[in-house]
Design an enzyme around this catalytic site. Sequence first.
Site, PDB file in Angstrom:
ATOM      1  N   PRO A  42       1.004  -1.323   0.031  1.00  0.00           N
ATOM      2  CA  PRO A  42      -0.013  -0.023   0.142  1.00  0.00           C
ATOM      3  C   PRO A  42       0.917   1.216   0.055  1.00  0.00           C
ATOM      4  O   PRO A  42       0.469   2.280  -0.603  1.00  0.00           O
ATOM      5  CB  PRO A  42      -0.747  -0.157   1.402  1.00  0.00           C
ATOM      6  CG  PRO A  42      -0.679  -1.505   1.676  1.00  0.00           C
ATOM      7  CD  PRO A  42       0.725  -1.935   1.255  1.00  0.00           C
ATOM      8  N   PRO A 183      61.544  -9.059   9.208  1.00  0.00           N
ATOM      9  CA  PRO A 183      62.724  -9.706   9.509  1.00  0.00           C
ATOM     10  C   PRO A 183      62.559 -11.231   9.608  1.00  0.00           C
ATOM     11  O   PRO A 183      63.615 -12.127   9.718  1.00  0.00           O
ATOM     12  CB  PRO A 183      62.611  -9.339  11.051  1.00  0.00           C
ATOM     13  CG  PRO A 183      61.489  -8.969  11.519  1.00  0.00           C
ATOM     14  CD  PRO A 183      60.738  -8.278  10.393  1.00  0.00           C
ATOM     15  N   ASP A 206      64.463 -13.447  -1.502  1.00  0.00           N
ATOM     16  CA  ASP A 206      65.831 -13.566  -0.541  1.00  0.00           C
ATOM     17  C   ASP A 206      65.760 -14.549   0.233  1.00  0.00           C
ATOM     18  O   ASP A 206      64.780 -15.351   0.529  1.00  0.00           O
ATOM     19  CB  ASP A 206      66.088 -12.083   0.149  1.00  0.00           C
ATOM     20  CG  ASP A 206      66.427 -11.209  -0.967  1.00  0.00           C
ATOM     21  OD1 ASP A 206      67.236 -11.584  -2.119  1.00  0.00           O
ATOM     22  OD2 ASP A 206      66.494  -9.965  -0.506  1.00  0.00           O
ATOM     23  N   LYS A 228      71.120 -14.573  -0.900  1.00  0.00           N
ATOM     24  CA  LYS A 228      72.583 -14.296  -0.866  1.00  0.00           C
ATOM     25  C   LYS A 228      72.861 -14.799   0.371  1.00  0.00           C
ATOM     26  O   LYS A 228      72.405 -14.426   1.334  1.00  0.00           O
ATOM     27  CB  LYS A 228      72.934 -12.966  -1.220  1.00  0.00           C
ATOM     28  CG  LYS A 228      72.748 -12.078  -2.321  1.00  0.00           C
ATOM     29  CD  LYS A 228      73.167 -11.080  -2.726  1.00  0.00           C
ATOM     30  CE  LYS A 228      72.692 -10.075  -3.694  1.00  0.00           C
ATOM     31  NZ  LYS A 228      71.435  -9.476  -3.609  1.00  0.00           N
ATOM     32  N   GLY A 260      63.189  -7.541   5.456  1.00  0.00           N
ATOM     33  CA  GLY A 260      63.289  -6.189   6.094  1.00  0.00           C
ATOM     34  C   GLY A 260      62.619  -5.200   5.283  1.00  0.00           C
ATOM     35  O   GLY A 260      61.676  -5.613   4.727  1.00  0.00           O
ATOM     36  N   ASP A 261      63.303  -3.964   5.046  1.00  0.00           N
ATOM     37  CA  ASP A 261      62.594  -2.970   4.256  1.00  0.00           C
ATOM     38  C   ASP A 261      63.407  -3.114   2.897  1.00  0.00           C
ATOM     39  O   ASP A 261      64.824  -3.110   2.893  1.00  0.00           O
ATOM     40  CB  ASP A 261      62.628  -1.658   4.862  1.00  0.00           C
ATOM     41  CG  ASP A 261      62.131  -0.782   4.216  1.00  0.00           C
ATOM     42  OD1 ASP A 261      60.820  -0.274   4.245  1.00  0.00           O
ATOM     43  OD2 ASP A 261      62.794  -0.055   3.271  1.00  0.00           O
ATOM     44  N   THR A 289      62.093  -3.264   9.023  1.00  0.00           N
ATOM     45  CA  THR A 289      63.202  -3.372   8.724  1.00  0.00           C
ATOM     46  C   THR A 289      63.716  -4.112   9.949  1.00  0.00           C
ATOM     47  O   THR A 289      63.561  -3.823  11.440  1.00  0.00           O
ATOM     48  CB  THR A 289      64.143  -2.122   8.788  1.00  0.00           C
ATOM     49  OG1 THR A 289      65.467  -2.522   8.518  1.00  0.00           O
ATOM     50  CG2 THR A 289      63.885  -0.937   9.862  1.00  0.00           C
ATOM     51  N   MET A 336      75.192  -6.588   8.948  1.00  0.00           N
ATOM     52  CA  MET A 336      76.138  -7.402   8.262  1.00  0.00           C
ATOM     53  C   MET A 336      77.462  -6.946   9.082  1.00  0.00           C
ATOM     54  O   MET A 336      78.738  -7.062   8.274  1.00  0.00           O
ATOM     55  CB  MET A 336      76.482  -6.980   6.700  1.00  0.00           C
ATOM     56  CG  MET A 336      75.152  -7.324   6.019  1.00  0.00           C
ATOM     57  SD  MET A 336      74.996  -6.452   4.378  1.00  0.00           S
ATOM     58  CE  MET A 336      74.353  -4.876   4.885  1.00  0.00           C
ATOM     59  N   GLY A 365      66.958 -12.949  14.310  1.00  0.00           N
ATOM     60  CA  GLY A 365      65.742 -12.267  15.168  1.00  0.00           C
ATOM     61  C   GLY A 365      64.396 -12.583  14.455  1.00  0.00           C
ATOM     62  O   GLY A 365      64.238 -12.782  13.226  1.00  0.00           O
TER      63      GLY A 365
HETATM   64  C1  LIG Z   1      71.477  -6.963   3.247  1.00  0.00           C
HETATM   65  S1  LIG Z   1      70.964  -6.588   4.748  1.00  0.00           S
HETATM   66  C2  LIG Z   1      69.256  -6.473   4.448  1.00  0.00           C
HETATM   67  C3  LIG Z   1      68.524  -5.533   5.497  1.00  0.00           C
HETATM   68  C4  LIG Z   1      67.104  -5.376   5.161  1.00  0.00           C
HETATM   69  N1  LIG Z   1      66.748  -4.647   4.203  1.00  0.00           N
HETATM   70  C5  LIG Z   1      66.452  -4.763   6.680  1.00  0.00           C
HETATM   71  O1  LIG Z   1      65.813  -3.804   6.303  1.00  0.00           O
HETATM   72  O2  LIG Z   1      66.231  -5.471   7.317  1.00  0.00           O
HETATM   73  C6  LIG Z   1      71.199  -8.174   5.549  1.00  0.00           C
HETATM   74  C7  LIG Z   1      71.437  -7.975   7.017  1.00  0.00           C
HETATM   75  O3  LIG Z   1      70.318  -7.639   7.862  1.00  0.00           O
HETATM   76  C8  LIG Z   1      70.339  -8.011   9.181  1.00  0.00           C
HETATM   77  N2  LIG Z   1      69.280  -8.931   9.366  1.00  0.00           N
HETATM   78  C9  LIG Z   1      68.229  -8.907   8.451  1.00  0.00           C
HETATM   79  N3  LIG Z   1      67.079  -9.841   8.916  1.00  0.00           N
HETATM   80  C10 LIG Z   1      67.584 -10.206  10.260  1.00  0.00           C
HETATM   81  C11 LIG Z   1      67.311 -11.073  11.052  1.00  0.00           C
HETATM   82  N4  LIG Z   1      65.981 -11.827  10.953  1.00  0.00           N
HETATM   83  N5  LIG Z   1      67.900 -11.214  12.384  1.00  0.00           N
HETATM   84  C12 LIG Z   1      68.998 -10.850  12.173  1.00  0.00           C
HETATM   85  N6  LIG Z   1      69.581  -9.968  11.418  1.00  0.00           N
HETATM   86  C13 LIG Z   1      69.029  -9.662  10.282  1.00  0.00           C
HETATM   87  C14 LIG Z   1      71.658  -8.802   9.168  1.00  0.00           C
HETATM   88  O4  LIG Z   1      72.689  -7.836   9.576  1.00  0.00           O
HETATM   89  C15 LIG Z   1      71.879  -9.229   7.511  1.00  0.00           C
HETATM   90  O5  LIG Z   1      73.266  -9.324   7.457  1.00  0.00           O
END
Ligand SMILES: C[S@@+](CC[C@H](N)C(=O)[O-])C[C@H]1O[C@@H](n2cnc3c(N)ncnc32)[C@H](O)[C@@H]1O
Length: 411
Positions: A42, A183, A206, A228, A260-261, A289, A336, A365
């Site tokens: 309606p 990480p 990676d 690597k 990481g970043d 990172t 590193m 980590g």
């Molecule tokens: C080539 S760099 C790359 C970093 C990456 N782009 C970042 O923002 O974490 C690699 C290094 O990052 C560090 N790394 C990355 N992941 C890690 C983790 N889970 N625990 C400890 N160190 C880490 C170490 O020093 C490693 O040799």
Amino acid sequence: MGYPLTLQLRDRRVLVVGGGRVAATRVCRLLADGAHVTVVAPEVGEVVAALVAEGRVTWLARGYQSTDLMQPQRAWLVHTATGDHTVDSEVADDCEGLGIWCVRADDGARSAAWSPAVANGSAGTPAEGLQIAVTGDRDPRRARAVRDAILAGLESGVLPVRRVRRVPGTTKPGRVYLVGGGPGDPGLLTVRGRALLAAADVVVADRLGPTDVLADLDPDVLVLDVGKRPGAHPVPQEEINALLVEHASAGRTVVRLKGGDPFVLGRGGEEALHCQAHGIPVEVVPGVTSAVSVPAAAGIPVTHRGITTSFVVSSAHDGGAVAAQAPLDATLVLLMGVSGIGETAARLMDAGRDPATPVAFIERGWTPTQRTTVTTLEKAAWAVEHEQVKSPAVVVVGDVVRLRETLGDLR
Ligand SMILES: C[S@@+](CC[C@H](N)C(=O)[O-])C[C@H]1O[C@@H](n2cnc3c(N)ncnc32)[C@H](O)[C@@H]1O
């Protein structure tokens, strides 16, 4: 539970009994599916009135009559939402007698049919082209909540799904997504990163980062491990760059999954420049990172009121040359940095850092085997040797390391 079915209602007559809010929702949905909708009521609300004014709905402005089911043609489906239990029952009984499916809004339990909670996946997400329909114990609120959770999971990529396959010949130009994977814990991969992974044709990955998520990918996703290791570079950077361009040029969606970043000591900038130089569109998805998140996991904030307000992140490949120039009260975060720690520590002490400055090595980590070794600058090389500290590890130099004594591991 009932028998699930999807109806094709295009150009088919559907009768909606009732003209209020619930009826309006049903009418809109039916029109979207191409049905010819007759409303009998309606009075009608604003929405239905507007559709009537636009000529999209036929309105019989009166109460329901049994003949409405068969005239001018038999209805394929009936929705009744009058708000009056007696009328809804009458409509449902008439439908039952004529073998017409009737969805009643007033009483799901006594309805011959009921509509699921429905949502369509958004374009550009892994849910594109999917319709999610949920029914369950006739509780519409619960069904809607489940629908929303499924859709969010699919669109974000958190739910592993089959990708939307492209039809050959309709491929869009390829694209490279530089995705920061964080990480290592899959929970620290961003929602955007996860969604892109679920839609990828090719993943170039990676060693570091959330490699576990690769197991969730479709079997036909091409996964290229270019990881690597220190001292061993299985796939040279130039080759990685070339792979990105090659696959994107072929129209594929390429995810470059990095630890990481991507833009923190990750050569993501180089990869982006290379792709752009070859006309490939690039999008970056920042990641968590290791420079900040790995110390955090070990109970070490890189800044802390009363201790320091700055931190410097550096690669230790230069033997600490850059880190040695940082202000003495800044926390140093070295990536590193394990193998060259003797040279780095010596340089930092030469630059004025107190030999008793606390140093932490956090290995692996955010993985189940995370381990933290705390020492001092003057004993750092000895500790690495003695404790067999291995890469990957983040090295933190500064008084913030002492906070770990109270906080402990925070993951
Ligand atoms: C080539 S760099 C790359 C970093 C990456 N782009 C970042 O923002 O974490 C690699 C290094 O990052 C560090 N790394 C990355 N992941 C890690 C983790 N889970 N625990 C400890 N160190 C880490 C170490 O020093 C490693 O040799």
